[in-house]
Enzyme design. Sequence first.
Site, PDB file in Angstrom:
ATOM      1  N   LYS A 178      -6.326 -13.329 -11.135  1.00 50.64           N
ATOM      2  CA  LYS A 178      -6.441 -13.017  -9.846  1.00 50.64           C
ATOM      3  C   LYS A 178      -7.625 -12.331 -10.606  1.00 50.64           C
ATOM      4  CE  LYS A 178      -7.103 -11.884  -5.634  1.00 50.64           C
ATOM      5  NZ  LYS A 178      -6.311 -11.354  -3.913  1.00 50.64           N
ATOM      6  N   LYS A 187     -11.199  -6.345  -7.307  1.00 52.13           N
ATOM      7  CA  LYS A 187     -11.638  -5.053  -7.511  1.00 52.13           C
ATOM      8  C   LYS A 187     -10.251  -4.451  -8.467  1.00 52.13           C
ATOM      9  CE  LYS A 187     -15.134  -2.903  -7.096  1.00 52.13           C
ATOM     10  NZ  LYS A 187     -16.326  -1.748  -5.734  1.00 52.13           N
ATOM     11  N   LYS A 193       0.949  -0.837   0.294  1.00 55.96           N
ATOM     12  CA  LYS A 193       0.039  -0.116  -0.138  1.00 55.96           C
ATOM     13  C   LYS A 193       0.909   0.750  -0.068  1.00 55.96           C
ATOM     14  CE  LYS A 193      -3.981  -1.053   0.189  1.00 55.96           C
ATOM     15  NZ  LYS A 193      -4.583  -1.655   0.283  1.00 55.96           N
TER      16      LYS A 193
END
Length: 331
Positions: free
Chosen positions: A196, A199, A113
């Site tokens: 994968k 979102k 992140k």
Amino acid sequence: MKTIVSGIRSTGKLHLGNYFGALRNFIRMQNNADNRCFFFIADLHALTTHPNPAELHPNVQNVLTDFLAAGLDPEKSSIFVQSDVPEVIELYLMLNMHAYLGELEKTASFKDKARKQPENVNAGLLTYPVLMASDILIHNANEVPVGKDQEQHLEMTRRYARRFNNFYGVEYFNEPVAYSDGTEMIKIPGLDGSGKMGKSEGNCIFLSDDEKTITKKVMRALTDEGPKEMNSVKPDYIENLFTFLRVVSTPDVVEYFDEKWNNCEIRYGDLKKQLAADIVKTTLPIRERILEIQSKPEILHKAVTIGAELARESARKTVREVREIMGFKPF
Ligand code: TRP
């Protein structure tokens, strides 16, 4: 009796990856009378990426709708919104005193992140695993159904449980383990050649998608001119289609297309049509319930009201006991 806790971040509508990877397991677990289940929507965790306030509630609402539509039942498990249980924030503060900068900075999700949002490396992001540990330990969970990407967080949860027990000389928290019922945690691939469905990858088929949308998305899946040699190894993006097929279709369907592949007779259009039809078969009943719940919002209100009540009862007890262990005394 086993206590099960799991959460999903409220980043919007749920997709097939969430359904086959998580939700379907939650439902299986709640239907076992030996389990005490807590399933929640992690809206506090969502704050770490600074969501637009106008979108926060609709996102929670969408996930909750999908939870109920897929079969989570407020009479069998406690279904709640994380921020409705403020006790978890208190435990988070307590556990933060025993969480060290070095180990938090080393967490894979934090590093990831920090790289993706260098302008917003906030303290909440750093202590994300402590909040997650609080979610779990506040109900003294035994098992936590999560995917591989959460293993490290779970390991940290065990470490914090152990550290708390050792520091205060108590046998208070369990060391929760990742749930596994023997079947592998299923990872749903993306149809764009990526590994994968996710979102952030923007390659999702949502539980709320209608038949037309699903078919369109599947028909767009990445393919090629087909194999040139008999029995050749499938490239990743074709293997992904087969992985998908194995999840939603019957074994004879998989076998049929496998044979066609091996004979170099495969017609991707046929495979995709079949795949789309089998996805729709799984999601259509869920979509119908989504529409029903959307027309009756009181269903949501009722579910989370009893869910939060159950969760708070369990959470209050933990916080009371933790305070006592740490030396807080009422006057
Ligand atoms: N971190 C989890 C995820 O991103 C969500 C989560 C928050 C969670 N708290 C939890 C999962 C507690 C299991 C248990 O998927």
